[in-house]
Design a protein around this motif. Structure first.
Motif, short mmCIF file in Angstrom:
data_model
loop_
_atom_site.label_atom_id
_atom_site.label_comp_id
_atom_site.label_asym_id
_atom_site.label_seq_id
_atom_site.Cartn_x
_atom_site.Cartn_y
_atom_site.Cartn_z
N ILE A 66 1.03 -1.24 -0.07
CA ILE A 66 0.07 0.14 -0.14
C ILE A 66 0.97 1.32 0.15
O ILE A 66 1.39 1.21 1.08
CB ILE A 66 -1.07 0.11 1.17
N THR A 68 1.49 5.05 0.84
CA THR A 68 1.27 5.80 1.75
C THR A 68 2.19 7.49 1.44
O THR A 68 2.90 7.12 0.78
CB THR A 68 0.76 5.44 2.66
N ALA A 93 -6.67 2.43 4.58
CA ALA A 93 -5.84 0.82 4.14
C ALA A 93 -6.26 -0.39 4.94
O ALA A 93 -5.75 -1.32 4.41
CB ALA A 93 -4.40 1.70 4.12
N ALA A 97 -7.54 -3.67 3.54
CA ALA A 97 -7.15 -5.11 3.79
C ALA A 97 -7.15 -6.21 4.19
O ALA A 97 -7.26 -7.85 3.69
CB ALA A 97 -5.25 -5.02 4.84
N VAL A 110 0.75 -6.41 5.37
CA VAL A 110 -0.06 -5.45 4.57
C VAL A 110 1.28 -5.09 4.90
O VAL A 110 1.97 -4.16 5.91
CB VAL A 110 -0.79 -5.30 5.84
N PHE A 112 3.19 -1.02 3.98
CA PHE A 112 3.23 0.27 4.10
C PHE A 112 4.17 0.80 3.15
O PHE A 112 5.38 0.73 3.72
CB PHE A 112 2.58 1.16 4.95
N ASP A 130 0.46 -1.53 -4.97
CA ASP A 130 -0.74 -2.40 -5.49
C ASP A 130 -2.72 -1.13 -5.53
O ASP A 130 -3.21 -1.19 -6.48
CB ASP A 130 -1.56 -3.36 -4.74
N ILE A 131 -1.91 -0.07 -4.59
CA ILE A 131 -2.30 0.52 -3.85
C ILE A 131 -2.43 1.50 -3.38
O ILE A 131 -0.93 1.95 -2.86
CB ILE A 131 -4.67 0.34 -2.99
N MET A 252 -8.64 6.32 -3.34
CA MET A 252 -7.76 5.66 -3.39
C MET A 252 -7.70 5.39 -4.89
O MET A 252 -8.10 5.08 -5.48
CB MET A 252 -8.67 3.67 -2.91
#
Ligand code: GLU
Length: 302
Positions: A66, A68, A93, A97, A110, A112, A130-131, A252
Protein backbone atom coordinates in the motif's frame (compact mmCIF):
# COMPACT_ATOMS: atom_id res chain seq x y z
CA UNK A 1 -20.21 25.44 5.16
CA UNK A 2 -19.64 21.71 5.49
CA UNK A 3 -15.94 22.14 4.88
CA UNK A 4 -15.53 25.02 7.23
CA UNK A 5 -17.37 23.38 10.08
CA UNK A 6 -16.20 19.83 9.62
CA UNK A 7 -12.59 20.18 8.64
CA UNK A 8 -11.51 23.64 9.56
CA UNK A 9 -12.48 24.35 13.11
CA UNK A 10 -12.53 27.88 14.42
CA UNK A 11 -9.66 29.25 16.45
CA UNK A 12 -10.69 27.70 19.76
CA UNK A 13 -11.17 24.32 18.22
CA UNK A 14 -7.81 24.58 16.53
CA UNK A 15 -6.19 25.17 19.89
CA UNK A 16 -7.94 22.12 21.32
CA UNK A 17 -6.85 20.26 18.23
CA UNK A 18 -3.27 21.30 18.70
CA UNK A 19 -3.26 20.11 22.28
CA UNK A 20 -4.91 16.83 21.36
CA UNK A 21 -2.54 15.96 18.57
CA UNK A 22 0.45 16.97 20.64
CA UNK A 23 -0.80 14.65 23.34
CA UNK A 24 -1.20 11.88 20.78
CA UNK A 25 2.31 12.45 19.51
CA UNK A 26 3.62 12.42 23.05
CA UNK A 27 1.92 9.11 23.84
CA UNK A 28 3.09 7.42 20.70
CA UNK A 29 6.68 8.56 20.76
CA UNK A 30 7.69 6.46 23.75
CA UNK A 31 7.66 2.69 23.88
CA UNK A 32 4.02 2.58 22.94
CA UNK A 33 3.80 0.02 20.19
CA UNK A 34 0.16 0.59 19.34
CA UNK A 35 -0.67 2.21 16.05
CA UNK A 36 -1.94 5.23 17.92
CA UNK A 37 -5.13 4.69 16.01
CA UNK A 38 -8.39 2.84 16.38
CA UNK A 39 -9.08 -0.81 16.92
CA UNK A 40 -7.65 -2.81 14.09
CA UNK A 41 -10.52 -3.97 11.91
CA UNK A 42 -11.40 -7.66 12.07
CA UNK A 43 -9.76 -9.75 9.37
CA UNK A 44 -12.40 -11.22 7.09
CA UNK A 45 -11.21 -14.82 7.14
CA UNK A 46 -14.09 -15.95 4.96
CA UNK A 47 -13.23 -13.49 2.16
CA UNK A 48 -13.44 -15.21 -1.21
CA UNK A 49 -13.16 -13.73 -4.67
CA UNK A 50 -13.70 -14.62 -8.31
CA UNK A 51 -10.57 -16.25 -9.76
CA UNK A 52 -8.38 -13.91 -11.76
CA UNK A 53 -9.46 -10.74 -9.95
CA UNK A 54 -6.93 -8.50 -8.22
CA UNK A 55 -8.63 -9.36 -4.93
CA UNK A 56 -8.15 -13.11 -5.50
CA UNK A 57 -4.52 -12.56 -6.51
CA UNK A 58 -3.71 -10.43 -3.47
CA UNK A 59 -5.41 -12.87 -1.14
CA UNK A 60 -3.61 -15.90 -2.54
CA UNK A 61 -0.28 -14.07 -2.57
CA UNK A 62 -0.98 -13.23 1.06
CA UNK A 63 0.39 -9.72 0.80
CA UNK A 64 -0.54 -6.22 -0.36
CA UNK A 65 1.75 -3.23 -0.89
CA UNK A 66 0.00 0.00 0.00
CA UNK A 67 1.51 3.29 -1.10
CA UNK A 68 1.02 6.06 1.42
CA UNK A 69 2.69 9.06 3.08
CA UNK A 70 4.83 8.83 6.17
CA UNK A 71 5.14 12.41 7.38
CA UNK A 72 1.58 13.72 7.62
CA UNK A 73 0.40 13.51 11.24
CA UNK A 74 -3.24 12.50 11.67
CA UNK A 75 -3.47 11.48 8.01
CA UNK A 76 -0.57 9.13 7.18
CA UNK A 77 2.41 9.08 9.48
CA UNK A 78 5.16 6.63 10.42
CA UNK A 79 5.78 6.56 14.12
CA UNK A 80 9.55 6.86 14.49
CA UNK A 81 9.66 4.86 17.71
CA UNK A 82 7.52 1.88 16.72
CA UNK A 83 8.01 2.07 12.96
CA UNK A 84 4.26 1.64 12.59
CA UNK A 85 2.08 3.70 10.32
CA UNK A 86 -0.90 5.61 11.73
CA UNK A 87 -3.54 8.10 10.69
CA UNK A 88 -6.92 8.17 8.99
CA UNK A 89 -5.61 7.02 5.60
CA UNK A 90 -3.80 4.17 7.29
CA UNK A 91 -7.00 3.11 9.03
CA UNK A 92 -8.81 3.12 5.69
CA UNK A 93 -5.99 1.01 4.24
CA UNK A 94 -6.30 -1.46 7.11
CA UNK A 95 -10.03 -1.79 6.49
CA UNK A 96 -9.31 -2.63 2.84
CA UNK A 97 -6.64 -5.18 3.78
CA UNK A 98 -8.85 -6.90 6.33
CA UNK A 99 -11.65 -7.24 3.76
CA UNK A 100 -9.12 -9.00 1.52
CA UNK A 101 -8.49 -11.48 4.33
CA UNK A 102 -5.08 -9.98 5.14
CA UNK A 103 -3.96 -9.08 8.64
CA UNK A 104 -3.04 -5.38 8.97
CA UNK A 105 -0.98 -6.19 12.07
CA UNK A 106 1.33 -8.47 10.11
CA UNK A 107 3.88 -6.35 8.24
CA UNK A 108 4.49 -9.20 5.80
CA UNK A 109 0.83 -9.28 4.83
CA UNK A 110 0.26 -5.54 4.76
CA UNK A 111 3.27 -3.48 3.67
CA UNK A 112 3.12 0.28 3.77
CA UNK A 113 5.47 2.07 1.41
CA UNK A 114 6.13 5.80 1.33
CA UNK A 115 5.25 7.31 -2.03
CA UNK A 116 5.66 11.07 -2.47
CA UNK A 117 3.00 13.01 -4.36
CA UNK A 118 4.82 13.24 -7.69
CA UNK A 119 5.37 9.46 -7.90
CA UNK A 120 1.84 8.28 -7.15
CA UNK A 121 0.52 7.76 -10.68
CA UNK A 122 3.75 6.10 -11.87
CA UNK A 123 3.93 3.72 -8.91
CA UNK A 124 0.31 2.65 -9.40
CA UNK A 125 0.76 2.20 -13.13
CA UNK A 126 3.96 0.17 -12.86
CA UNK A 127 2.57 -2.02 -10.09
CA UNK A 128 5.27 -0.91 -7.63
CA UNK A 129 2.32 -0.56 -5.27
CA UNK A 130 -1.03 -2.37 -5.40
CA UNK A 131 -2.97 0.69 -4.28
CA UNK A 132 -2.31 4.29 -3.23
CA UNK A 133 -4.00 5.62 -0.11
CA UNK A 134 -2.30 8.86 0.92
CA UNK A 135 -4.07 12.25 0.80
CA UNK A 136 -4.69 11.49 -2.85
CA UNK A 137 -7.17 13.88 -4.41
CA UNK A 138 -9.38 12.57 -7.19
CA UNK A 139 -8.87 14.83 -10.22
CA UNK A 140 -9.78 14.56 -13.90
CA UNK A 141 -6.12 14.90 -14.85
CA UNK A 142 -5.09 11.97 -12.66
CA UNK A 143 -8.08 9.92 -13.80
CA UNK A 144 -6.49 9.79 -17.24
CA UNK A 145 -3.65 7.76 -15.72
CA UNK A 146 -5.15 5.84 -12.79
CA UNK A 147 -8.61 4.94 -11.47
CA UNK A 148 -10.00 6.02 -8.14
CA UNK A 149 -12.31 4.42 -5.60
CA UNK A 150 -14.07 6.81 -3.25
CA UNK A 151 -14.05 9.57 -2.28
CA UNK A 152 -13.82 8.53 1.36
CA UNK A 153 -13.04 12.00 2.77
CA UNK A 154 -13.24 15.65 1.75
CA UNK A 155 -10.86 18.37 2.86
CA UNK A 156 -9.68 21.64 1.32
CA UNK A 157 -6.52 23.65 0.77
CA UNK A 158 -5.41 26.13 3.44
CA UNK A 159 -2.29 28.00 4.55
CA UNK A 160 0.27 27.42 7.28
CA UNK A 161 2.27 30.46 8.43
CA UNK A 162 4.48 31.51 11.31
CA UNK A 163 2.52 32.21 14.46
CA UNK A 164 3.57 35.87 14.58
CA UNK A 165 2.82 36.58 10.91
CA UNK A 166 -0.26 38.75 10.44
CA UNK A 167 0.42 39.63 6.81
CA UNK A 168 -1.07 36.43 5.35
CA UNK A 169 -4.68 35.73 6.21
CA UNK A 170 -5.86 34.01 3.05
CA UNK A 171 -4.86 33.12 -0.51
CA UNK A 172 -5.44 36.72 -1.72
CA UNK A 173 -2.40 37.76 0.32
CA UNK A 174 -0.05 35.38 -1.50
CA UNK A 175 0.80 37.45 -4.57
CA UNK A 176 4.59 37.51 -4.90
CA UNK A 177 5.06 35.59 -1.64
CA UNK A 178 7.22 32.50 -1.44
CA UNK A 179 4.86 29.61 -0.84
CA UNK A 180 6.16 26.09 -0.36
CA UNK A 181 4.23 23.04 -1.46
CA UNK A 182 4.87 19.63 -2.92
CA UNK A 183 5.72 18.76 -6.51
CA UNK A 184 2.89 16.88 -8.18
CA UNK A 185 0.26 18.07 -5.69
CA UNK A 186 -2.95 19.89 -6.52
CA UNK A 187 -1.94 22.46 -3.87
CA UNK A 188 1.08 23.84 -5.73
CA UNK A 189 -0.92 24.21 -8.96
CA UNK A 190 -3.69 26.15 -7.24
CA UNK A 191 -1.51 28.77 -5.52
CA UNK A 192 0.51 29.37 -8.64
CA UNK A 193 -2.25 29.49 -11.24
CA UNK A 194 -5.04 31.08 -9.20
CA UNK A 195 -3.28 33.30 -6.69
CA UNK A 196 -0.01 34.37 -8.30
CA UNK A 197 2.21 33.05 -5.54
CA UNK A 198 5.87 32.35 -6.09
CA UNK A 199 5.87 28.56 -5.63
CA UNK A 200 8.74 26.79 -3.91
CA UNK A 201 8.51 23.05 -4.62
CA UNK A 202 9.80 20.21 -2.42
CA UNK A 203 9.08 16.48 -2.34
CA UNK A 204 7.42 16.38 1.08
CA UNK A 205 5.44 18.68 3.35
CA UNK A 206 7.97 18.11 6.13
CA UNK A 207 10.62 19.81 3.99
CA UNK A 208 8.21 22.70 3.37
CA UNK A 209 7.53 23.09 7.07
CA UNK A 210 11.30 23.20 7.71
CA UNK A 211 11.59 25.96 5.08
CA UNK A 212 8.87 27.92 6.83
CA UNK A 213 10.48 27.49 10.23
CA UNK A 214 13.88 28.67 9.00
CA UNK A 215 12.35 31.68 7.26
CA UNK A 216 13.14 30.64 3.66
CA UNK A 217 9.46 30.78 2.65
CA UNK A 218 6.45 32.83 3.79
CA UNK A 219 3.86 30.05 3.88
CA UNK A 220 3.19 26.37 3.28
CA UNK A 221 0.05 25.30 1.50
CA UNK A 222 -1.82 22.04 1.17
CA UNK A 223 -4.92 20.32 2.55
CA UNK A 224 -6.21 21.62 5.87
CA UNK A 225 -6.24 18.11 7.33
CA UNK A 226 -2.48 17.86 6.74
CA UNK A 227 -1.58 21.38 7.88
CA UNK A 228 -3.51 20.99 11.10
CA UNK A 229 -1.31 18.03 11.98
CA UNK A 230 1.87 20.05 11.43
CA UNK A 231 0.52 23.05 13.35
CA UNK A 232 -0.31 20.78 16.25
CA UNK A 233 3.29 19.59 16.45
CA UNK A 234 4.60 23.16 16.74
CA UNK A 235 1.72 25.14 18.28
CA UNK A 236 4.01 27.92 19.55
CA UNK A 237 5.60 28.46 16.16
CA UNK A 238 2.99 27.79 13.47
CA UNK A 239 -0.70 28.42 12.74
CA UNK A 240 -3.24 27.50 10.07
CA UNK A 241 -4.99 30.57 8.64
CA UNK A 242 -8.05 31.32 6.52
CA UNK A 243 -10.83 29.19 5.13
CA UNK A 244 -10.48 26.37 2.64
CA UNK A 245 -10.02 27.55 -0.92
CA UNK A 246 -10.30 24.26 -2.78
CA UNK A 247 -12.17 20.98 -2.50
CA UNK A 248 -10.01 17.88 -2.20
CA UNK A 249 -11.81 14.56 -2.52
CA UNK A 250 -9.55 11.82 -1.18
CA UNK A 251 -9.67 8.61 -3.17
CA UNK A 252 -7.84 5.28 -3.38
CA UNK A 253 -5.73 5.08 -6.53
CA UNK A 254 -5.60 1.83 -8.48
CA UNK A 255 -4.61 0.62 -11.93
CA UNK A 256 -6.75 2.05 -14.67
CA UNK A 257 -9.35 -0.34 -16.04
CA UNK A 258 -9.48 -2.69 -13.03
CA UNK A 259 -13.25 -2.41 -12.64
CA UNK A 260 -13.64 -5.39 -10.27
CA UNK A 261 -11.05 -4.05 -7.85
CA UNK A 262 -12.57 -0.59 -7.98
CA UNK A 263 -16.06 -1.97 -7.21
CA UNK A 264 -14.64 -3.97 -4.32
CA UNK A 265 -12.94 -0.87 -2.91
CA UNK A 266 -16.08 1.23 -3.31
CA UNK A 267 -18.14 -1.51 -1.61
CA UNK A 268 -15.56 -1.60 1.18
CA UNK A 269 -15.70 2.17 1.70
CA UNK A 270 -19.51 2.17 1.73
CA UNK A 271 -19.59 -0.83 4.03
CA UNK A 272 -17.23 0.88 6.48
CA UNK A 273 -19.42 3.96 6.46
CA UNK A 274 -22.49 1.87 7.21
CA UNK A 275 -21.07 -0.42 9.89
CA UNK A 276 -19.33 2.33 11.87
CA UNK A 277 -15.71 1.39 11.11
CA UNK A 278 -15.28 4.58 9.04
CA UNK A 279 -16.32 6.69 12.01
CA UNK A 280 -14.11 4.72 14.40
CA UNK A 281 -11.20 5.27 12.01
CA UNK A 282 -11.91 8.98 11.85
CA UNK A 283 -12.49 9.48 15.57
CA UNK A 284 -9.25 7.74 16.48
CA UNK A 285 -7.12 9.80 14.10
CA UNK A 286 -8.25 13.17 12.70
CA UNK A 287 -11.01 13.20 15.31
CA UNK A 288 -8.33 13.37 18.00
CA UNK A 289 -7.39 16.70 16.46
CA UNK A 290 -10.78 18.01 17.54
CA UNK A 291 -12.31 17.59 14.09
CA UNK A 292 -15.87 16.33 14.40
CA UNK A 293 -16.48 13.35 12.13
CA UNK A 294 -18.20 14.78 9.06
CA UNK A 295 -20.85 12.95 7.10
CA UNK A 296 -18.76 10.87 4.69
CA UNK A 297 -18.94 11.96 1.05
CA UNK A 298 -20.95 9.91 -1.44
CA UNK A 299 -18.86 7.33 -3.27
CA UNK A 300 -18.63 8.15 -6.97
CA UNK A 301 -18.92 5.01 -9.09
CA UNK A 302 -18.02 6.82 -12.30
N1 GLU B 1 -4.54 16.22 -1.72
C1 GLU B 1 -3.63 16.95 -2.50
C2 GLU B 1 -3.09 16.15 -3.67
O1 GLU B 1 -3.45 15.04 -3.87
C3 GLU B 1 -2.49 17.52 -1.68
C4 GLU B 1 -1.85 16.56 -0.70
C5 GLU B 1 -0.78 15.68 -1.29
O2 GLU B 1 0.12 16.19 -2.01
O3 GLU B 1 -0.78 14.50 -0.98
O4 GLU B 1 -2.31 16.61 -4.43
Amino acid sequence: MFLRRAVFPRRAAVLVAAAALTATAACSSGDDTSTGSGDTPKVDTSASFKAGTTMAKLKSKGTIVIGTKKDQPGVAFQNAASGKFEGFDIEMAKIVASKLGLDPNDPKQVQFKEVVSKNRETFVRTGTIDIMIGSYSITDKRKKLVDFAGPYYVTGQQLLVKKDDDSIKGPEDLKGKKVCSVTGSTSIDTVETKYGANPVPFDTYTECVDQLKNGSVDAVTTDGAILLGFASKSPDELKVVGDAFSTENYGMGLKKGDADFRSFLNDTIEGAEKDGTWKTAFDSTLGKAGVKAPKPPKVDRY
